[in-house]
Scaffold this motif. Structure first.
Motif, PDB file in Angstrom:
ATOM      1  N   ALA A  45      -6.251   0.653 -14.696  1.00 67.94           N
ATOM      2  CA  ALA A  45      -5.690  -0.653 -14.841  1.00 67.94           C
ATOM      3  C   ALA A  45      -5.821  -1.336 -13.411  1.00 67.94           C
ATOM      4  O   ALA A  45      -5.622  -0.676 -12.365  1.00 67.94           O
ATOM      5  CB  ALA A  45      -4.200  -0.371 -15.285  1.00 67.94           C
ATOM      6  N   GLY A  46      -6.077  -2.366 -13.520  1.00 64.33           N
ATOM      7  CA  GLY A  46      -6.211  -3.507 -12.214  1.00 64.33           C
ATOM      8  C   GLY A  46      -4.666  -3.788 -11.961  1.00 64.33           C
ATOM      9  O   GLY A  46      -3.895  -3.495 -12.521  1.00 64.33           O
ATOM     10  N   VAL A  47      -4.477  -4.237 -10.633  1.00 68.30           N
ATOM     11  CA  VAL A  47      -3.392  -4.526 -10.203  1.00 68.30           C
ATOM     12  C   VAL A  47      -3.573  -6.015  -9.417  1.00 68.30           C
ATOM     13  O   VAL A  47      -4.679  -6.036  -8.736  1.00 68.30           O
ATOM     14  CB  VAL A  47      -2.963  -3.436  -9.244  1.00 68.30           C
ATOM     15  N   SER A  48      -2.801  -6.865  -9.254  1.00 67.28           N
ATOM     16  CA  SER A  48      -2.855  -8.063  -8.739  1.00 67.28           C
ATOM     17  C   SER A  48      -2.586  -7.880  -6.952  1.00 67.28           C
ATOM     18  O   SER A  48      -1.898  -7.039  -6.533  1.00 67.28           O
ATOM     19  CB  SER A  48      -2.061  -9.215  -9.103  1.00 67.28           C
ATOM     20  N   GLU A  49      -3.117  -8.842  -6.291  1.00 71.72           N
ATOM     21  CA  GLU A  49      -2.890  -8.977  -4.842  1.00 71.72           C
ATOM     22  C   GLU A  49      -1.387  -8.940  -4.621  1.00 71.72           C
ATOM     23  O   GLU A  49      -0.821  -8.396  -3.806  1.00 71.72           O
ATOM     24  CB  GLU A  49      -3.362 -10.185  -4.241  1.00 71.72           C
ATOM     25  N   GLN A  50      -0.585  -9.823  -5.382  1.00 76.53           N
ATOM     26  CA  GLN A  50       0.992  -9.933  -5.326  1.00 76.53           C
ATOM     27  C   GLN A  50       1.594  -8.528  -5.389  1.00 76.53           C
ATOM     28  O   GLN A  50       2.558  -8.212  -4.759  1.00 76.53           O
ATOM     29  CB  GLN A  50       1.545 -10.947  -6.234  1.00 76.53           C
ATOM     30  N   ARG A  51       1.158  -7.838  -6.448  1.00 77.56           N
ATOM     31  CA  ARG A  51       1.671  -6.359  -6.741  1.00 77.56           C
ATOM     32  C   ARG A  51       1.357  -5.642  -5.658  1.00 77.56           C
ATOM     33  O   ARG A  51       2.309  -4.791  -5.304  1.00 77.56           O
ATOM     34  CB  ARG A  51       1.231  -6.034  -8.136  1.00 77.56           C
ATOM     35  N   VAL A  52       0.259  -5.543  -5.156  1.00 77.26           N
ATOM     36  CA  VAL A  52      -0.260  -4.773  -4.221  1.00 77.26           C
ATOM     37  C   VAL A  52       0.622  -5.060  -2.797  1.00 77.26           C
ATOM     38  O   VAL A  52       1.426  -3.948  -2.168  1.00 77.26           O
ATOM     39  CB  VAL A  52      -1.716  -4.985  -3.560  1.00 77.26           C
ATOM     40  N   ARG A  53       1.204  -6.332  -2.534  1.00 72.98           N
ATOM     41  CA  ARG A  53       1.632  -6.599  -1.481  1.00 72.98           C
ATOM     42  C   ARG A  53       3.205  -6.239  -1.558  1.00 72.98           C
ATOM     43  O   ARG A  53       4.036  -5.823  -0.691  1.00 72.98           O
ATOM     44  CB  ARG A  53       1.810  -8.026  -1.095  1.00 72.98           C
ATOM     45  N   ARG A  54       3.601  -6.469  -2.709  1.00 79.01           N
ATOM     46  CA  ARG A  54       5.153  -5.808  -3.240  1.00 79.01           C
ATOM     47  C   ARG A  54       5.264  -4.397  -3.059  1.00 79.01           C
ATOM     48  O   ARG A  54       6.142  -3.986  -2.454  1.00 79.01           O
ATOM     49  CB  ARG A  54       5.507  -6.472  -4.484  1.00 79.01           C
ATOM     50  N   LEU A  55       4.120  -3.659  -3.540  1.00 80.62           N
ATOM     51  CA  LEU A  55       4.478  -2.076  -3.476  1.00 80.62           C
ATOM     52  C   LEU A  55       4.404  -1.886  -1.922  1.00 80.62           C
ATOM     53  O   LEU A  55       5.228  -1.127  -1.730  1.00 80.62           O
ATOM     54  CB  LEU A  55       3.285  -1.491  -4.300  1.00 80.62           C
ATOM     55  N   ALA A  56       3.400  -2.244  -1.441  1.00 81.06           N
ATOM     56  CA  ALA A  56       3.418  -1.920   0.377  1.00 81.06           C
ATOM     57  C   ALA A  56       4.540  -2.200   1.034  1.00 81.06           C
ATOM     58  O   ALA A  56       5.032  -1.740   1.777  1.00 81.06           O
ATOM     59  CB  ALA A  56       2.170  -2.739   0.741  1.00 81.06           C
ATOM     60  N   ALA A  57       5.261  -3.381   0.657  1.00 79.20           N
ATOM     61  CA  ALA A  57       6.493  -3.772   1.255  1.00 79.20           C
ATOM     62  C   ALA A  57       7.631  -2.832   1.073  1.00 79.20           C
ATOM     63  O   ALA A  57       8.561  -2.299   1.722  1.00 79.20           O
ATOM     64  CB  ALA A  57       6.911  -5.178   0.875  1.00 79.20           C
ATOM     65  N   ASN A  58       7.698  -2.481  -0.420  1.00 77.25           N
ATOM     66  CA  ASN A  58       8.943  -1.525  -0.684  1.00 77.25           C
ATOM     67  C   ASN A  58       8.501  -0.064  -0.274  1.00 77.25           C
ATOM     68  O   ASN A  58       9.436   0.869  -0.201  1.00 77.25           O
ATOM     69  CB  ASN A  58       8.827  -1.530  -2.135  1.00 77.25           C
ATOM     70  N   TYR A  59       7.286   0.153   0.064  1.00 73.85           N
ATOM     71  CA  TYR A  59       6.788   1.460   0.508  1.00 73.85           C
ATOM     72  C   TYR A  59       6.914   1.590   2.166  1.00 73.85           C
ATOM     73  O   TYR A  59       6.456   2.477   2.812  1.00 73.85           O
ATOM     74  CB  TYR A  59       5.256   1.966   0.256  1.00 73.85           C
ATOM     75  N   ALA A  60       7.439   0.582   2.589  1.00 69.05           N
ATOM     76  CA  ALA A  60       7.617   0.307   4.132  1.00 69.05           C
ATOM     77  C   ALA A  60       6.383   0.623   4.857  1.00 69.05           C
ATOM     78  O   ALA A  60       6.008   1.136   5.782  1.00 69.05           O
ATOM     79  CB  ALA A  60       8.741   1.107   4.636  1.00 69.05           C
ATOM     80  N   CYS A  61       5.086   0.105   4.501  1.00 63.16           N
ATOM     81  CA  CYS A  61       3.786   0.228   4.766  1.00 63.16           C
ATOM     82  C   CYS A  61       3.685  -0.650   6.214  1.00 63.16           C
ATOM     83  O   CYS A  61       3.899  -2.127   5.596  1.00 63.16           O
ATOM     84  CB  CYS A  61       2.875   0.043   3.907  1.00 63.16           C
ATOM     85  N   ALA A  62       3.823  -0.590   7.355  1.00 60.72           N
ATOM     86  CA  ALA A  62       3.655  -1.395   8.445  1.00 60.72           C
ATOM     87  C   ALA A  62       2.130  -1.944   8.838  1.00 60.72           C
ATOM     88  O   ALA A  62       1.921  -2.326   9.742  1.00 60.72           O
ATOM     89  CB  ALA A  62       4.517  -0.960   9.737  1.00 60.72           C
ATOM     90  N   ASP A  63       1.262  -1.314   8.146  1.00 61.20           N
ATOM     91  CA  ASP A  63      -0.138  -1.523   8.579  1.00 61.20           C
ATOM     92  C   ASP A  63      -0.618  -2.644   8.020  1.00 61.20           C
ATOM     93  O   ASP A  63      -1.263  -2.613   6.827  1.00 61.20           O
ATOM     94  CB  ASP A  63      -0.959  -0.277   8.221  1.00 61.20           C
ATOM     95  N   ASP A  64      -0.615  -3.822   8.806  1.00 59.85           N
ATOM     96  CA  ASP A  64      -0.937  -5.016   7.919  1.00 59.85           C
ATOM     97  C   ASP A  64      -2.436  -5.236   7.584  1.00 59.85           C
ATOM     98  O   ASP A  64      -2.769  -5.794   6.701  1.00 59.85           O
ATOM     99  CB  ASP A  64      -0.585  -6.156   8.933  1.00 59.85           C
ATOM    100  N   GLU A  65      -3.213  -4.675   8.569  1.00 56.16           N
ATOM    101  CA  GLU A  65      -4.744  -4.413   8.146  1.00 56.16           C
ATOM    102  C   GLU A  65      -5.008  -4.042   6.848  1.00 56.16           C
ATOM    103  O   GLU A  65      -5.828  -4.431   6.281  1.00 56.16           O
ATOM    104  CB  GLU A  65      -5.542  -3.883   9.324  1.00 56.16           C
ATOM    105  N   LEU A  66      -4.555  -2.600   6.667  1.00 55.78           N
ATOM    106  CA  LEU A  66      -4.529  -1.882   5.659  1.00 55.78           C
ATOM    107  C   LEU A  66      -4.154  -2.650   4.137  1.00 55.78           C
ATOM    108  O   LEU A  66      -4.712  -2.743   3.187  1.00 55.78           O
ATOM    109  CB  LEU A  66      -3.988  -0.468   5.742  1.00 55.78           C
ATOM    110  N   ILE A  67      -2.844  -3.182   4.522  1.00 55.87           N
ATOM    111  CA  ILE A  67      -2.487  -4.124   3.243  1.00 55.87           C
ATOM    112  C   ILE A  67      -3.526  -5.192   2.847  1.00 55.87           C
ATOM    113  O   ILE A  67      -3.715  -5.266   1.774  1.00 55.87           O
ATOM    114  CB  ILE A  67      -1.015  -4.468   3.736  1.00 55.87           C
ATOM    115  N   ASP A  68      -4.014  -5.809   3.856  1.00 48.48           N
ATOM    116  CA  ASP A  68      -4.845  -6.921   3.558  1.00 48.48           C
ATOM    117  C   ASP A  68      -6.071  -6.609   3.076  1.00 48.48           C
ATOM    118  O   ASP A  68      -6.459  -7.214   1.922  1.00 48.48           O
ATOM    119  CB  ASP A  68      -5.179  -7.670   5.030  1.00 48.48           C
ATOM    120  N   ALA A  69      -6.593  -5.411   3.469  1.00 44.64           N
ATOM    121  CA  ALA A  69      -7.824  -4.610   2.729  1.00 44.64           C
ATOM    122  C   ALA A  69      -7.640  -4.219   1.328  1.00 44.64           C
ATOM    123  O   ALA A  69      -8.452  -4.474   0.529  1.00 44.64           O
ATOM    124  CB  ALA A  69      -8.139  -3.672   3.739  1.00 44.64           C
ATOM    125  N   LEU A  70      -6.367  -3.768   0.966  1.00 47.67           N
ATOM    126  CA  LEU A  70      -6.105  -3.332  -0.205  1.00 47.67           C
ATOM    127  C   LEU A  70      -5.911  -4.673  -1.186  1.00 47.67           C
ATOM    128  O   LEU A  70      -6.468  -4.706  -2.353  1.00 47.67           O
ATOM    129  CB  LEU A  70      -4.801  -2.276  -0.193  1.00 47.67           C
TER     130      LEU A  70
END
Length: 283
Positions: free
Chosen positions: A51-76
């Motif tokens: 299943a696909g996932v939207s950009e908004q959902r990717v960023r929401r998940l990353a924020a809740n996962y406490a991912c601090a790698d902005d370059e990785l988040i942007d790439a995903l």
């Protein structure tokens, strides 16, 4: 988003990276699903690429996962919204899925590193060489199947000889240059093709001669494709039953070190060209 019947390797990779971020955060799939107002089945489909996932959902998940790698988040996030339908799509359902996956990986790569021991790298192969190779490896193939594979391989060369080429480094063992795939004339054309391509500023060709000490190979053909960030690199290996895509952090680092070791044992570019010229004279 509706479920996909056959996700591409790139779509699977996005899901895999989201799963790795979740696991690093110590969250269960059900807990992550609740962040999106979804259920565990839907979360499993996202993490498997079905299943696909939207950009908004990717960023929401990353924020809740406490991912601090902005370059990785942007790439995903960019992977999530990517809708590229390249030339390889015309072969979907006609050739095995790995053919489309490899072409798509090439298209999105920031660079490519190859190690070739037995055969000339695919991106350098002439049509005659590729045809002879496919025919030898698959003697039962009819002409129609051979033609499709050769055509696909020739189109893949766009990543290094098209209008927007990527940096390309390849290390080729002398064995691959000496094996006369397709006969003497085809071998001569193939060596000339390598010399022609090695003139380009974005291409580096190095040869490992038979005489070099302390070379034990790279296991098999190795292709290292650079992602938008190093964590999203991919290594492609030959496997007993097809093509294997390697993307775990530990394995990627292993193959980076292996490529550097193989490269360090090869002749410098000019000496490599001199050796290829010598092999041409012998033909």
């Amino acid at each position: 988003m509706p479920a996909r019947r056959a996700p591409t390797a790139r779509q699977v990779r996005l899901g895999t990276e989201l799963r790795r971020l979740r696991e690093a955060a110590g969250l269960k799939a059900t807990e992550a699903a609740s962040l999106l107002g979804a259920n565990s089945v839907q979360m499993s489909q996202i993490e498997s690429g079905i299943a696909g996932v939207s950009e908004q959902r990717v960023r929401r998940l990353a924020a809740n996962y406490a991912c601090a790698d902005d370059e990785l988040i942007d790439a995903l996030a960019a992977m999530a919204i990517d809708r590229t339908r390249g030339w390889w799509e015309e072969y979907r359902g006609i050739l095995p899925a790995a053919y489309q996956d490899l072409a798509e990986l090439d298209h999105h790569a920031r660079f490519r590193h190859d190690v070739a021991v037995i055969h000339v790298p695919g991106l350098f192969q002439t049509e005659a060489y590729a045809r002879a190779l496919f025919a030898y490896m698959n003697p039962e193939f009819p002409e129609s199947e051979l033609a499709l594979r050769v055509e696909h391989r020739m189109k893949r060369r766009v990543v290094i000889d098209g209008p927007d080429p990527i940096p390309y480094e390849t290390v080729i063992h002398e064995a691959a240059l000496r094996i006369k795939v397709g006969g003497r004339a085809a071998s001569r054309d193939q060596l000339n093709r390598i010399l022609e391509m090695s003139d380009a500023d974005h291409i580096t060709v190095q040869v490992i001669p038979f005489a070099v000490d302390d070379f034990a190979g790279a296991g098999s053909t190795m292709v290292h494709l650079g992602g938008a960030v190093p964590r999203l690199d991919t290594v492609v290996r030959d496997a007993p039953h097809g093509t294997a895509f390697v993307d775990s952090e530990a394995q990627l680092e292993h193959f980076r070190k292996l490529f550097r070791r193989v490269k360090d044992g090869a002749l410098p570019p000019q000496q490599s060209r001199d050796l290829i010229h010598q092999l041409l004279k012998e033909l």
